[in-house]
Design an enzyme around this catalytic site. Structure first.
Site, short mmCIF file in Angstrom:
data_model
loop_
_atom_site.label_atom_id
_atom_site.label_comp_id
_atom_site.label_asym_id
_atom_site.label_seq_id
_atom_site.Cartn_x
_atom_site.Cartn_y
_atom_site.Cartn_z
N ALA A 8 0.85 -1.19 0.00
CA ALA A 8 0.00 0.00 0.00
C ALA A 8 0.88 1.24 0.00
CB ALA A 8 -0.91 0.01 1.22
N CYS A 9 0.74 2.06 -1.04
CA CYS A 9 1.52 3.30 -1.11
C CYS A 9 0.61 4.50 -0.83
CB CYS A 9 2.23 3.44 -2.46
SG CYS A 9 1.14 3.74 -3.87
N THR A 10 1.20 5.67 -0.76
CA THR A 10 0.43 6.86 -0.38
C THR A 10 -0.66 7.20 -1.40
OG1 THR A 10 2.16 8.23 -1.36
CG2 THR A 10 2.22 7.93 1.02
#
Length: 105
Positions: A8-10
């Site tokens: 999960a990235c920003t």
């Protein structure tokens, strides 16, 4: 070795899916089973089941944001890194998982 993980990235787009693909490829290349969940802009995909988590030897969290349902992994051996580590060094990350498990025995 059985691995489960979450990417999960920003922004929840590019790095999330690249980290997933790189980790899956590196784990399979090393002869391990892996199941990866993604948490991105379109929600959770490939959500890990309670059974997958229970059977896992280790959890890899490649995240830049707060995870949903993180408590599912309580009590499991875990490695936490930023998504860019999974993208740039997936083979080293899988090797690190092997080392963490070897210390357990």
């Amino acid at each position: 070795m059985k691995i489960v993980g979450v990417a999960a990235c920003t922004v929840g787009i590019a790095h999330t899916y690249i980290a997933q693909e790189k980790l899956e490829s590196a784990a399979k290349k090393a002869g391990h089973e892996i199941s990866m969940e993604t948490q991105g802009t379109i929600g959770t995909e490939n959500e890990l089941t309670a059974e997958q988590i229970e059977e896992a030897d280790i959890v890899i969290l490649a995240t830049d944001v707060k995870l949903n349902n993180r408590e599912r992994f309580d009590g499991k051996r875990m490695i936490e890194v930023a998504t860019d580590v999974a993208v740039k060094s997936p083979n080293k990350l899988v090797k690190k998982a092997e080392e963490v498990l070897a210390q357990k025995q």
